[in-house]
Motif scaffolding. Structure first.
Motif, PDB file in Angstrom:
ATOM      1  N   ARG A   1      31.596  38.316  39.621  1.00  0.00           N
ATOM      2  CA  ARG A   1      30.339  38.198  39.220  1.00  0.00           C
ATOM      3  C   ARG A   1      29.570  39.385  39.921  1.00  0.00           C
ATOM      4  O   ARG A   1      30.060  40.026  40.929  1.00  0.00           O
ATOM      5  CB  ARG A   1      29.490  37.197  39.709  1.00  0.00           C
ATOM      6  N   THR A   2      28.346  39.522  39.448  1.00  0.00           N
ATOM      7  CA  THR A   2      27.354  40.598  40.249  1.00  0.00           C
ATOM      8  C   THR A   2      26.389  40.002  41.189  1.00  0.00           C
ATOM      9  O   THR A   2      25.725  38.943  40.544  1.00  0.00           O
ATOM     10  CB  THR A   2      26.793  41.475  39.215  1.00  0.00           C
ATOM     11  N   GLY A   3      26.187  40.060  42.223  1.00  0.00           N
ATOM     12  CA  GLY A   3      25.327  39.563  43.386  1.00  0.00           C
ATOM     13  C   GLY A   3      24.114  40.212  43.082  1.00  0.00           C
ATOM     14  O   GLY A   3      23.633  40.723  42.076  1.00  0.00           O
ATOM     15  N   PRO A   4      23.054  39.606  43.619  1.00  0.00           N
ATOM     16  CA  PRO A   4      21.634  39.770  43.319  1.00  0.00           C
ATOM     17  C   PRO A   4      21.021  41.285  43.450  1.00  0.00           C
ATOM     18  O   PRO A   4      20.344  41.515  42.719  1.00  0.00           O
ATOM     19  CB  PRO A   4      20.972  38.882  44.338  1.00  0.00           C
ATOM     20  N   ARG A   5      21.746  42.003  44.497  1.00  0.00           N
ATOM     21  CA  ARG A   5      21.256  43.311  44.644  1.00  0.00           C
ATOM     22  C   ARG A   5      22.417  44.266  43.845  1.00  0.00           C
ATOM     23  O   ARG A   5      22.396  45.474  44.362  1.00  0.00           O
ATOM     24  CB  ARG A   5      21.194  43.570  46.080  1.00  0.00           C
ATOM     25  N   GLY A   6      22.942  43.884  42.942  1.00  0.00           N
ATOM     26  CA  GLY A   6      24.059  44.721  42.312  1.00  0.00           C
ATOM     27  C   GLY A   6      25.412  44.945  42.831  1.00  0.00           C
ATOM     28  O   GLY A   6      26.222  45.623  42.435  1.00  0.00           O
ATOM     29  N   GLY A   7      25.603  44.063  43.967  1.00  0.00           N
ATOM     30  CA  GLY A   7      27.150  44.013  44.649  1.00  0.00           C
ATOM     31  C   GLY A   7      28.011  43.330  43.849  1.00  0.00           C
ATOM     32  O   GLY A   7      27.857  42.372  42.870  1.00  0.00           O
ATOM     33  N   LYS A   8      29.182  43.812  43.671  1.00  0.00           N
ATOM     34  CA  LYS A   8      30.396  43.226  42.751  1.00  0.00           C
ATOM     35  C   LYS A   8      31.381  42.279  43.560  1.00  0.00           C
ATOM     36  O   LYS A   8      31.732  42.850  44.615  1.00  0.00           O
ATOM     37  CB  LYS A   8      31.119  44.364  42.145  1.00  0.00           C
ATOM     38  N   TYR A   9      31.336  41.270  43.084  1.00  0.00           N
ATOM     39  CA  TYR A   9      32.476  40.213  43.761  1.00  0.00           C
ATOM     40  C   TYR A   9      33.336  39.945  42.744  1.00  0.00           C
ATOM     41  O   TYR A   9      33.521  39.562  41.717  1.00  0.00           O
ATOM     42  CB  TYR A   9      31.780  38.959  44.022  1.00  0.00           C
ATOM     43  N   GLU A  10      34.621  40.320  43.279  1.00  0.00           N
ATOM     44  CA  GLU A  10      36.051  40.403  42.618  1.00  0.00           C
ATOM     45  C   GLU A  10      36.246  38.697  42.246  1.00  0.00           C
ATOM     46  O   GLU A  10      35.895  37.961  43.089  1.00  0.00           O
ATOM     47  CB  GLU A  10      37.261  40.814  43.325  1.00  0.00           C
ATOM     48  N   GLY A  11      36.815  38.656  41.043  1.00  0.00           N
ATOM     49  CA  GLY A  11      37.207  37.372  40.544  1.00  0.00           C
ATOM     50  C   GLY A  11      39.045  37.123  40.995  1.00  0.00           C
ATOM     51  O   GLY A  11      39.375  38.230  41.522  1.00  0.00           O
ATOM     52  N   VAL A  12      39.405  36.033  40.585  1.00  0.00           N
ATOM     53  CA  VAL A  12      40.844  36.065  40.891  1.00  0.00           C
ATOM     54  C   VAL A  12      41.660  36.819  40.114  1.00  0.00           C
ATOM     55  O   VAL A  12      42.578  37.377  40.451  1.00  0.00           O
ATOM     56  CB  VAL A  12      41.262  34.356  40.557  1.00  0.00           C
ATOM     57  N   ALA A  13      41.445  36.838  38.793  1.00  0.00           N
ATOM     58  CA  ALA A  13      42.126  37.960  37.947  1.00  0.00           C
ATOM     59  C   ALA A  13      41.931  39.367  38.398  1.00  0.00           C
ATOM     60  O   ALA A  13      42.977  40.004  38.474  1.00  0.00           O
ATOM     61  CB  ALA A  13      41.613  37.867  36.604  1.00  0.00           C
ATOM     62  N   ASP A  14      41.124  39.917  38.907  1.00  0.00           N
ATOM     63  CA  ASP A  14      40.836  41.148  39.481  1.00  0.00           C
ATOM     64  C   ASP A  14      41.493  41.221  40.883  1.00  0.00           C
ATOM     65  O   ASP A  14      42.228  42.349  41.057  1.00  0.00           O
ATOM     66  CB  ASP A  14      39.200  41.547  39.874  1.00  0.00           C
ATOM     67  N   LYS A  15      41.526  40.302  41.536  1.00  0.00           N
ATOM     68  CA  LYS A  15      42.344  40.472  42.878  1.00  0.00           C
ATOM     69  C   LYS A  15      43.633  40.371  42.671  1.00  0.00           C
ATOM     70  O   LYS A  15      44.466  41.146  43.193  1.00  0.00           O
ATOM     71  CB  LYS A  15      41.991  39.432  43.709  1.00  0.00           C
TER      72      LYS A  15
END
Length: 86
Positions: free
Chosen positions: A41-55
């Motif tokens: 997902r994308t955080g409130p200030r545009g940061g990208k959090y990886e999901g399980v598939a990405d990791k």
């Protein structure tokens, strides 16, 4: 009229869906959670959090890269320092 103008300018539609058209679907909370868990997902200030598939993908690529790199280094060092001779 002003409320309709605000609704239309915000991207919504002032009129309900046409009889032949399906209504726009809203994503359920469980569906949103699963999607964010798998794909990030994308955080409130545009940061990208990886999901399980990405990791999983990045870990696999990193492992493959380090294995290939290790084999190349062993081959180069083997030629310099006289590996097995037949």
């Amino acid at each position: 009229a002003r409320a309709q103008a605000q609704l239309v300018s915000a991207g919504g539609s002032a009129a309900p869906a046409a009889p032949g058209q399906p209504a726009p679907e809203q994503e359920s909370a469980a569906g949103k959670f699963v999607k964010e868990f798998l794909f990030g997902r994308t955080g409130p200030r545009g940061g990208k959090y990886e999901g399980v598939a990405d990791k999983m993908i990045s870990s696999t690529v990193r492992t493959m890269g380090s294995t290939v790199g290790r084999e190349i280094i062993r081959g180069v060092l083997g030629t310099f320092f006289g590996g097995k001779r037949r």
